[in-house]
Design a protein around this motif. Structure first.
Motif, mmCIF file in Angstrom:
data_model
loop_
_atom_site.group_PDB
_atom_site.id
_atom_site.type_symbol
_atom_site.label_atom_id
_atom_site.label_comp_id
_atom_site.label_asym_id
_atom_site.label_seq_id
_atom_site.Cartn_x
_atom_site.Cartn_y
_atom_site.Cartn_z
ATOM 1 N N VAL A 127 0.853 -1.185 0.000
ATOM 2 C CA VAL A 127 0.000 0.000 0.000
ATOM 3 C C VAL A 127 0.892 1.239 0.000
ATOM 4 O O VAL A 127 1.864 1.310 0.767
ATOM 5 C CB VAL A 127 -0.927 0.019 1.238
ATOM 6 C CG1 VAL A 127 -1.684 1.342 1.328
ATOM 7 C CG2 VAL A 127 -1.919 -1.149 1.173
ATOM 8 N N GLU A 128 0.563 2.180 -0.862
ATOM 9 C CA GLU A 128 1.294 3.453 -0.896
ATOM 10 C C GLU A 128 0.349 4.561 -0.450
ATOM 11 O O GLU A 128 -0.839 4.569 -0.805
ATOM 12 C CB GLU A 128 1.826 3.736 -2.296
ATOM 13 C CG GLU A 128 2.573 5.051 -2.445
ATOM 14 C CD GLU A 128 3.881 5.119 -1.667
ATOM 15 O OE1 GLU A 128 4.517 6.194 -1.681
ATOM 16 O OE2 GLU A 128 4.272 4.107 -1.039
ATOM 17 N N ASN A 147 3.979 -3.613 -7.275
ATOM 18 C CA ASN A 147 3.171 -4.528 -6.465
ATOM 19 C C ASN A 147 2.252 -3.775 -5.499
ATOM 20 O O ASN A 147 1.749 -4.349 -4.539
ATOM 21 C CB ASN A 147 4.077 -5.494 -5.685
ATOM 22 C CG ASN A 147 3.299 -6.693 -5.166
ATOM 23 O OD1 ASN A 147 2.317 -7.116 -5.768
ATOM 24 N ND2 ASN A 147 3.728 -7.237 -4.033
ATOM 25 N N VAL A 148 2.035 -2.477 -5.742
ATOM 26 C CA VAL A 148 1.097 -1.708 -4.927
ATOM 27 C C VAL A 148 -0.322 -2.091 -5.337
ATOM 28 O O VAL A 148 -0.687 -2.036 -6.523
ATOM 29 C CB VAL A 148 1.312 -0.187 -5.103
ATOM 30 C CG1 VAL A 148 0.172 0.599 -4.457
ATOM 31 C CG2 VAL A 148 2.653 0.224 -4.496
ATOM 32 N N ILE A 149 -1.120 -2.508 -4.359
ATOM 33 C CA ILE A 149 -2.485 -2.951 -4.650
ATOM 34 C C ILE A 149 -3.528 -1.885 -4.317
ATOM 35 O O ILE A 149 -4.670 -1.974 -4.741
ATOM 36 C CB ILE A 149 -2.816 -4.248 -3.873
ATOM 37 C CG1 ILE A 149 -2.646 -4.026 -2.354
ATOM 38 C CG2 ILE A 149 -1.941 -5.399 -4.356
ATOM 39 C CD1 ILE A 149 -3.082 -5.213 -1.511
ATOM 40 N N LEU A 196 -4.553 2.150 -10.994
ATOM 41 C CA LEU A 196 -4.297 1.835 -9.584
ATOM 42 C C LEU A 196 -5.527 2.190 -8.739
ATOM 43 O O LEU A 196 -5.996 3.333 -8.776
ATOM 44 C CB LEU A 196 -3.077 2.633 -9.098
ATOM 45 C CG LEU A 196 -2.564 2.336 -7.696
ATOM 46 C CD1 LEU A 196 -2.050 0.903 -7.598
ATOM 47 C CD2 LEU A 196 -1.431 3.302 -7.351
ATOM 48 N N PRO A 197 -6.115 1.220 -8.002
ATOM 49 C CA PRO A 197 -7.260 1.518 -7.143
ATOM 50 C C PRO A 197 -6.895 2.553 -6.080
ATOM 51 O O PRO A 197 -5.782 2.546 -5.529
ATOM 52 C CB PRO A 197 -7.594 0.172 -6.510
ATOM 53 C CG PRO A 197 -6.962 -0.848 -7.392
ATOM 54 C CD PRO A 197 -5.734 -0.197 -7.945
ATOM 55 N N VAL A 198 -7.826 3.452 -5.779
ATOM 56 C CA VAL A 198 -7.571 4.549 -4.841
ATOM 57 C C VAL A 198 -8.644 4.587 -3.750
ATOM 58 O O VAL A 198 -9.837 4.457 -4.051
ATOM 59 C CB VAL A 198 -7.557 5.910 -5.576
ATOM 60 C CG1 VAL A 198 -7.339 7.060 -4.580
ATOM 61 C CG2 VAL A 198 -6.482 5.928 -6.648
ATOM 62 N N LEU A 199 -8.202 4.762 -2.509
ATOM 63 C CA LEU A 199 -9.104 5.030 -1.387
ATOM 64 C C LEU A 199 -8.864 6.462 -0.937
ATOM 65 O O LEU A 199 -7.749 6.815 -0.543
ATOM 66 C CB LEU A 199 -8.846 4.073 -0.226
ATOM 67 C CG LEU A 199 -9.601 4.395 1.080
ATOM 68 C CD1 LEU A 199 -11.113 4.288 0.879
ATOM 69 C CD2 LEU A 199 -9.141 3.486 2.214
ATOM 70 N N GLU A 200 -9.899 7.302 -1.002
ATOM 71 C CA GLU A 200 -9.780 8.692 -0.574
ATOM 72 C C GLU A 200 -10.289 8.828 0.864
ATOM 73 O O GLU A 200 -11.380 8.357 1.194
ATOM 74 C CB GLU A 200 -10.581 9.609 -1.489
ATOM 75 C CG GLU A 200 -10.407 11.087 -1.167
ATOM 76 C CD GLU A 200 -11.235 11.982 -2.080
ATOM 77 O OE1 GLU A 200 -10.635 12.789 -2.825
ATOM 78 O OE2 GLU A 200 -12.486 11.861 -2.049
ATOM 79 N N LEU A 201 -9.494 9.476 1.726
ATOM 80 C CA LEU A 201 -9.827 9.588 3.153
ATOM 81 C C LEU A 201 -10.364 10.954 3.553
ATOM 82 O O LEU A 201 -10.679 11.186 4.729
ATOM 83 C CB LEU A 201 -8.583 9.278 4.000
ATOM 84 C CG LEU A 201 -8.003 7.869 3.867
ATOM 85 C CD1 LEU A 201 -6.739 7.747 4.730
ATOM 86 C CD2 LEU A 201 -9.011 6.813 4.270
ATOM 87 N N LYS A 202 -10.474 11.864 2.606
ATOM 88 C CA LYS A 202 -10.790 13.259 2.919
ATOM 89 C C LYS A 202 -12.030 13.422 3.785
ATOM 90 O O LYS A 202 -12.052 14.235 4.716
ATOM 91 C CB LYS A 202 -10.961 14.036 1.612
ATOM 92 C CG LYS A 202 -11.070 15.548 1.804
ATOM 93 C CD LYS A 202 -11.042 16.246 0.463
ATOM 94 C CE LYS A 202 -11.047 17.759 0.623
ATOM 95 N NZ LYS A 202 -10.959 18.461 -0.684
#
Length: 427
Positions: free
Chosen positions: A62-63, A84-86, A105-111
């Motif tokens: 994870v990045e 290899n970042v998932i 690249l799948p993204v999760l936004e935390l804002k």
């Protein structure tokens, strides 16, 4: 928003965000099975994570970035170690990122998933202008939490100090007695005159003193002569005899004295003058042979203190602070505080270092036990933590605080600090 990526590392590692009904920015359902292990070296921020995206479970890295576009700013698109970042975890999603194989690249936004209260707590820690970030909050942290983290910082401190011991030990071809002697000499200088005492120890190794163990006068002549204090013309009998003796010993051992200019007298109480310390150091050499070996055999703190007490200091120093300068009455013995300083900074260090070097837990435990027996140091740094509400009971705690201040508070590594993490987690 006023925080670095480290804050997002904390958020992700401890799942300190709203993780209900998680989705990627493309609308796929997301579930965190394992956030992975924080990587403090080069490469992706978290290794060995396990994430479920849609109907597929992914294992990899994870990045984390403040913005998605930071991936491009950091040139990760040209670095194969990021292939290899998932999952890309960001505070704000502002750009679509593709891997080198052109897959998105799948993204999760935390804002919208981090509470304003948590951000405020973080800013209160990091934007403070006080002596250390959590000065206003640490008093409300359970002492068990503080003690637990100080145990870690204490070990960190002694492991760092052990490097210097190991370097000297290697230089002296594994001679523990001589290594201990050099560090003990430096400790006798108590910061201000640490360097000249160290030069003194290097100029005259222990085996030379051992040849004169039955002649205190010759040992005193060696100590004061090598220190550079026997070059003047003297009227009193004691320094005249020391000078004459040293002229012989200097030629015999081809000794080069230390420059007298390196010794510091300014802003010191006469009791701490280097001449008094040198007289005490000579008396210790006269009293104790193979001091390191004796220390390794003694468990009780009072017996350790006794090694540095009742020293056979020459009577001349009962009425002098310096050659050619008389005084009405001088206490020639090392004070209890100074003895404890030696036990803390040299004896415990060598017990710990010897235990690490030989992989013998017994000596490491003895060092820790001794620290728990010795009183805490009293200085400006410790006083500030006490004033903030920290219970500083013994030297173990105070040594841990000194490392905490230097390695965590001064550099504001609150997110790597067990105390800082606890404050952020508190309701």
């Amino acid at each position: 928003m006023n925080f670095p990526e480290d804050f997002l590392h904390y958020i992700w590692q401890f799942r300190s965000f709203d993780y209900n009904d998680l989705q990627t920015t493309s609308g796929e359902a997301l579930k965190i099975i394992n956030p992975g292990l924080l990587n403090k070296n080069a490469g992706p921020d978290f290794f060995h994570a396990k994430i479920e995206i849609g109907d597929t479970i992914w294992a990899g890295n994870v990045e984390i970035h403040i913005k998605s576009s930071d991936w491009l700013k950091h040139y990760h698109q040209k670095d194969s170690s990021y292939e290899n970042v998932i999952l890309h975890v960001v505070y704000e999603h502002d750009a679509e990122i593709k891997r080198m194989d052109n897959t998105v690249l799948p993204v999760l936004e935390l804002k919208k998933r981090i509470s304003a209260d948590l951000i405020k707590k973080y800013e209160n820690l990091f934007l403070t202008l006080t002596d250390f970030p959590c000065v206003a909050q640490i008093g409300r942290v359970d002492q068990l939490v503080i003690d637990s983290f100080l145990s870690r910082t204490l070990i960190e401190r002694f492991e760092q100090k052990t490097h210097a011991v190991t370097e000297c030990l290697n230089e002296l071809k594994g001679n523990w007695d001589e290594t201990f002697y050099r560090f003990l000499a430096r400790n006798f200088g108590f910061k201000i005159n640490a360097l000249p005492f160290e030069l003194l120890a290097k100029a005259v190794p222990q085996h030379i003193y051992a040849k004169h163990k039955n002649n205190p006068h010759q040992i005193e002549a060696l100590v004061f002569g090598v220190a550079g204090f026997l070059t003047d013309q003297f009227v009193e009998e004691y320094p005249k005899k020391l000078k004459a003796e040293f002229q012989f010993l200097k030629k015999k051992y081809n000794i080069k004295p230390v420059e007298i200019s390196v010794w510091k007298f300014m802003r010191m109480r006469p009791q701490n003058f280097p001449t008094i310390r040198l007289a005490q150091f000579a008396a210790l050499i006269i009293k104790a042979n193979h001091l390191f070996s004796k220390i390794m055999e003694i468990n009780e703190v009072d017996r350790l203190r006794s090694l540095f007490e009742n020293l056979p200091v020459n009577d001349y120093w009962k009425t002098h602070y310096h050659f050619k300068k008389e005084a009405s009455s001088v206490n020639t013995q090392i004070g209890k505080t100074s003895v404890d300083n030696i036990l803390l900074n040299t004896v415990t260090l060598f017990l710990f270092s010897y235990g690490k070097h030989t992989d013998t837990r017994f000596y490491i435990n003895r060092a820790v036990k001794l620290l728990e027996t010795l009183p805490a140091e009293k200085n400006a740094i410790i006083d500030k933590y006490v004033a903030a509400g920290v219970d500083v009971r013994h030297a173990f705690t105070s040594q841990g605080i000194l490392q905490l201040k230097k390695q965590y508070c001064d550099t504001k590594k609150c997110l790597s600090c067990g105390i800082g993490i606890k404050i952020l987690k508190q309701a």
